[in-house]
Structures are given as structure tokens and as C-alpha cells.
Design an enzyme around this catalytic site. Sequence first.
Site: not given
Length: 315
Positions: A60, A104, A130
Site C-alpha cells: 500500500k 491495518q 476503507d
Amino acid sequence: MVDIAERAARVLDGAAVAREIRSEVAPAVADFTARAGRPPGLGIVLVGNDPASEVYVGSKLKSAGEAGLRADLERLPATASLADLLAVVDRLNRSEVHDGILVQSPLPAAMGADAERQIFDAVRADKDVDGFHPINIGLLVQNRATLVACTPSGVIEMLERSKIAIAGTRAVVIGRSDIVGKPMALLLLHRHATVTICHSKTPNLPQVAAEADSLVAAIGRPGFVTRDFVKPGATVVDVGTTPISDRAIVERLFAPGSKRREAFERRGQLVVGDVHPEVAEVAGALSPVPGGVGPLTIALLLRNTLRAAQARLYP
Ligand code: NAP
């Protein structure tokens, strides 16, 4: 058993679609940077040293850097408390240079069973790249969300850009998690598919799945979806990514001499999808693992960060 190269189904090339999306994001990032005097910013928080998470976060950060985004990694030790993590999220929520925040998963078990949900709730909804915040989920239900979960959005991009019809078709999603299965089903519904959501308590699962024109498997069980789940000619999207080192599973799924079997022999480990390779003999189109949904998840993260930045600059 068949290898990827031998199969009949059309391969849905997620990596190619991801490149296409990244090439669309790049000029928009440059435009934002010129107007705002700073690039769109992404703050990634990693707690502990889970090896898979290290790899995902590394990809990422690399992709964000290549796209011209500012990407900062905030690390916390595995021993960090939920309060420590909430303090980092609070700092990123108030940061002027961070438009997107990603914590995460998974979080260390010691943080408690409810930790992930508390973090989803704590990230500012307009920085929630997200798409897991309850406000963004609610907006998704109403088909007016800007920030939608990256993996299901990536599946839609793959289907649409591969010219797979959705409207008026039957879609079956196996898996009902808040982060994949449910948003996936909603996105298909909003595109006018007739959607069935299946889970571990669904009776006659193969028969239900075999009604689908498009079948999405988001379960986390290697090779679970066998040919009897698939209507001939159907599109099958494999979201599953399970790292395995168990030879018996590899032998059940991949023929001797196949590329994936050779990769296992070299590395002693493989990331395997939910769809059995034999499905390629019946499906019309199939997304592979790796190279299917995975690259799209990252491309959509970049696009979500850009969108969050644009929404903050031009509210
Ligand atoms: P999850 O939270 O564990 O949810 C799994 C879902 O599968 C649950 O709804 C569960 O049903 C269902 N399920 C489990 N066993 C089943 C069975 N035998 N029959 C029918 N349904 C069954 O997982 P997730 O977070 O949604 O992730 C799913 C998979 O996608 C994982 O392999 C994950 O690694 C992968 N993933 C990949 C990406 C990517 O970028 N490629 C991103 C996110 C996730 P119940 O609700 O009844 O328990």
C-alpha cells in the site's frame, strides 16, 4: 485438476484493471497537488508485526508513493493498548495533511474482540478510506456513498470494465462479513442484480450458488467452491486469500507440474483462493488468485484517498 494456463474460462485480469484505475488516479492526484499545494495524504497504522500485514502495508505504501500520494506509516508495538491506538487515530483525524486513514487488520487479539469495531467507529467518516465507518455503510445502503470498501468496489470495477453484465442478472455472494460480503451484495444490488447472500448456515449452498450468473466467493476457505457450485458459463470472482503451507491442501487443489504447485515447491507456501481450480472448466470467466481482486483493492484505496482529499478541498 487443471492449471491456470490450461483452463477454459476467460481470465479476469485484475492487475490490468488496477493499472487502468491507477492511470486515471495519477493525473487527478497531480491536479489536486497543484491546487492544494500538497499531495493527498494517507496515514496507515500498523500494530504489531504480523508478516502478512507487513506485506500488505508495504504494498500500500509503495503504490501510494508511486501514485504521487503522501503516505505515512504509524507503527505501534504488538503490546500497544486500544487506548494507544485510539490516540494515534485521533491525531490522524485532526491532521491537516492526512485525508485518508487506514488501520491495518487484524489487530492483536489482546486488544479485545470489539477493538476493530471501535477503531472503525473512531476514524473520521470523511477520512475513512476503507469505507468501514457506520456512516459510510449507511450511505452505501442508500446508494450515495463516496467512500466504499475497497475490495468489493474493486470487484465491481473488474466486472464492469470486463463488460460482464450485472443489471438483470442473478448474483450470489458467499460470505456476509461487514467488510466484504455485505458491501459486495449492496453494490451488486445497486447495479440491479438480483442478489442472494450465503453464509455458513445456508442450506444447499452448491445449488443456491449454481443459480448465479455472477458468483462472488469471500469465505477464506481454500478451494471451497467446486464445479458443482457453478452454472456453466457463469462469472466467478474469487476474493479469498488464504496463506497455506499444508501440502495436502496444495495437492488437493493443484496438479503435479502446474505453475502453482511449482511455486509451492519453491517457497513452501502459497496464497490460495476460495475457488477450486477445476471451476475453470465450467465458468465463463474467472478471477484468479493471485492477480485478480488483490491488486484492485490497492488501486481502490488510492482512488478513495484521492476522493477523500477532493471532498475535503471542495466540500
Ligand atoms: P470473514 O470475516 O471471516 O467472513 C467469512 C464469511 O464466510 C462469513 O460470512 C462466513 O459465514 C462465511 N463462511 C465461512 N465458512 C463458510 C462455509 N463453510 N460455507 C459458507 N459460508 C462460509 O472473512 P472476510 O474478511 O469477509 O474475508 C473473506 C476472504 O476474503 C478471506 O480469505 C480474506 O483473506 C479475503 N480478503 C481478500 C481481500 C483482497 O484484497 N483480495 C480483501 C479482504 C478479504 P458466517 O457469517 O456464517 O460465519
